[in-house]
Design an enzyme around this catalytic site. Structure first.
Site, PDB file in Angstrom:
ATOM      1  N   GLY A  98       0.786  -1.234   0.000  1.00 27.04           N
ATOM      2  CA  GLY A  98       0.000   0.000   0.000  1.00 27.04           C
ATOM      3  C   GLY A  98       0.816   1.281   0.000  1.00 27.04           C
ATOM      4  N   SER A  99       2.091   1.205  -0.389  1.00 25.57           N
ATOM      5  CA  SER A  99       2.882   2.449  -0.363  1.00 25.57           C
ATOM      6  C   SER A  99       2.388   3.433  -1.427  1.00 25.57           C
ATOM      7  CB  SER A  99       4.383   2.158  -0.536  1.00 25.57           C
ATOM      8  OG  SER A  99       4.673   1.719  -1.834  1.00 25.57           O
ATOM      9  N   ASN A 100       1.905   2.934  -2.549  1.00 26.87           N
ATOM     10  CA  ASN A 100       1.364   3.845  -3.570  1.00 26.87           C
ATOM     11  C   ASN A 100       0.047   4.468  -3.111  1.00 26.87           C
ATOM     12  OD1 ASN A 100       2.976   3.995  -6.187  1.00 26.87           O
ATOM     13  ND2 ASN A 100       3.070   1.817  -5.681  1.00 26.87           N
TER      14      ASN A 100
ATOM     15  N   MET B 241      -3.300  -6.917  -7.546  1.00 31.66           N
ATOM     16  CA  MET B 241      -2.676  -8.070  -8.179  1.00 31.66           C
ATOM     17  C   MET B 241      -3.709  -9.084  -8.676  1.00 31.66           C
ATOM     18  SD  MET B 241       0.231  -6.815  -7.991  1.00 31.66           S
ATOM     19  CE  MET B 241       1.495  -7.986  -8.450  1.00 31.66           C
ATOM     20  N   ARG B 242      -4.877  -8.602  -9.078  1.00 32.00           N
ATOM     21  CA  ARG B 242      -5.895  -9.459  -9.687  1.00 32.00           C
ATOM     22  C   ARG B 242      -6.179  -8.950 -11.090  1.00 32.00           C
ATOM     23  NH1 ARG B 242      -6.132 -13.819  -7.243  1.00 32.00           N
ATOM     24  NH2 ARG B 242      -8.105 -14.251  -8.282  1.00 32.00           N
TER      25      ARG B 242
ATOM     26  N   ASN C 185      -3.877   2.241 -13.755  1.00 30.09           N
ATOM     27  CA  ASN C 185      -3.028   1.198 -13.156  1.00 30.09           C
ATOM     28  C   ASN C 185      -1.595   1.710 -13.085  1.00 30.09           C
ATOM     29  OD1 ASN C 185      -2.299  -1.464 -12.230  1.00 30.09           O
ATOM     30  ND2 ASN C 185      -1.501  -1.893 -14.284  1.00 30.09           N
TER      31      ASN C 185
ATOM     32  N   HIS D   1       2.325   0.194 -12.912  1.00 29.39           N
ATOM     33  CA  HIS D   1       3.035  -1.071 -13.162  1.00 29.39           C
ATOM     34  C   HIS D   1       4.541  -0.818 -13.107  1.00 29.39           C
ATOM     35  CE1 HIS D   1       3.594  -5.103 -14.714  1.00 29.39           C
ATOM     36  NE2 HIS D   1       4.478  -4.621 -15.564  1.00 29.39           N
TER      37      HIS D   1
END
Ligand code: GAR
Length: 203
Positions: free
Chosen positions: A23-25, A101-102, A118, A120
Site C-alpha cells: 500500500g505504499s502507492n 494483483m488481480r 493502473n 506497473h
C-alpha cells in the site's frame, strides 16, 4: 448531476484505490492530496487480502477501507461487481489500481471507462504481468522504470499517462531495483491522476 452539486473543479475529485499488498502507492496518493498537490481526496480503499499493509495504512490514515477477499467470490466478474458497488456507494469518480494483483474484467473497465488507472513497475510495453522487476533483471536491461496508464482489458495495456525511467545497476537485486522504482511510482502516480482528470474535464 444533481442540481446542488458544485461544478467539476470546485470540489476535490473523489478517488477510489484498489490495493493487494503493502500500500505504499496508496499512501503516496493520500499524501499528495493532503499536501494539495492533487485536488482530490481518497475516499475509499478496497483490498482483496485481509490485513494487508494497505489496510493497516488506511486505518492509520483514516481512509475507509473495505475488504473484498477474492477467495469469497465465484468469479472475477462477481468480485469486480462488488468493487463497483463499494466505489459507487462512496461516490467515487476515478479509480486507481495501486498494486492490485488481480486481473480485472470488462465490468470494472466499463463502470469506470477512461477513469481506471493502473501503476506497473516496468516501462510498458516491456515486462507486462507478474514479476516485472524480476523479468527486467533477467533480461539484463540497463534501464527500467514504471508506467501509469489507463486500463484496457488485456493485462498491463492501455493508453500511457506517465512513465519514469530508472537505471538498472550491475549490483541490483530485486529489492534494490524495486526500491528505486517505488520512489518513482510515488512521484508519477499523482501526476497520472491529474492527467486523467484533465483529459475528462474533471479538474
Ligand atoms: C507496485 O510496484 C506496483 O507497480 C505493482 O505492485 C507494487 C505495489 O506496491 N503492481 C503490479 O505489479 C501490477 N501489475 P505498493 O503495495 O507498495 O503500492
Amino acid at each position: 448531476m444533481p442540481p446542488d452539486r458544485p461544478p467539476a473543479g470546485a470540489r476535490p475529485l473523489r478517488l477510489g484505490v484498489m490495493a493487494s499488498g503493502e500500500g505504499s502507492n496508496f499512501e503516496a496518493l493520500v499524501a499528495a492530496c493532503q499536501r494539495g498537490q492533487l485536488a482530490a481526496t481518497v475516499c475509499q480503499l478496497v483490498v482483496n487480502n485481509p490485513c494487508c499493509g494497505a489496510e493497516q495504512r488506511a486505518l492509520r490514515l483514516g481512509v475507509p477501507c473495505t475488504v473484498h477477499d477474492h477467495r469469497s467470490y465465484s468469479s472475477r466478474e462477481a468480485l469486480d461487481q462488488a468493487l463497483i458497488a463499494s466505489f459507487q456507494a462512496a461516490d467515487v469518480e476515478l479509480v486507481v489500481m495501486a498494486g492490485w494483483m488481480r486481473i480485472v474484467t470488462q465490468a470494472l473497465i466499463d463502470a469506470y471507462s477512461e477513469r481506471l488507472i493502473n501503476i506497473h513497475p516496468s516501462l510498458l510495453p516491456s515486462f507486462r504481468g507478474a514479476k516485472a522487476i524480476e523479468q527486467a533483471l533477467a533480461a539484463g536491461v540497463q534501464l527500467s522504470g514504471c508506467t501509469a496508464h489507463l486500463v484496457s482489458l488485456e493485462v498491463d495495456t492501455g493508453p500511457i499517462l506517465v512513465q519514469a525511467a530508472v537505471p538498472v545497476l550491475e549490483a541490483d537485486t530485486v529489492e534494490s531495483l524495486a526500491a528505486r522504482i517505488h520512489a518513482q511510482e510515488h512521484r508519477i502516480l499523482p501526476l497520472a491522476v491529474r492527467r486523467a482528470a484533465e483529459r475528462l474535464g474533471l479538474t
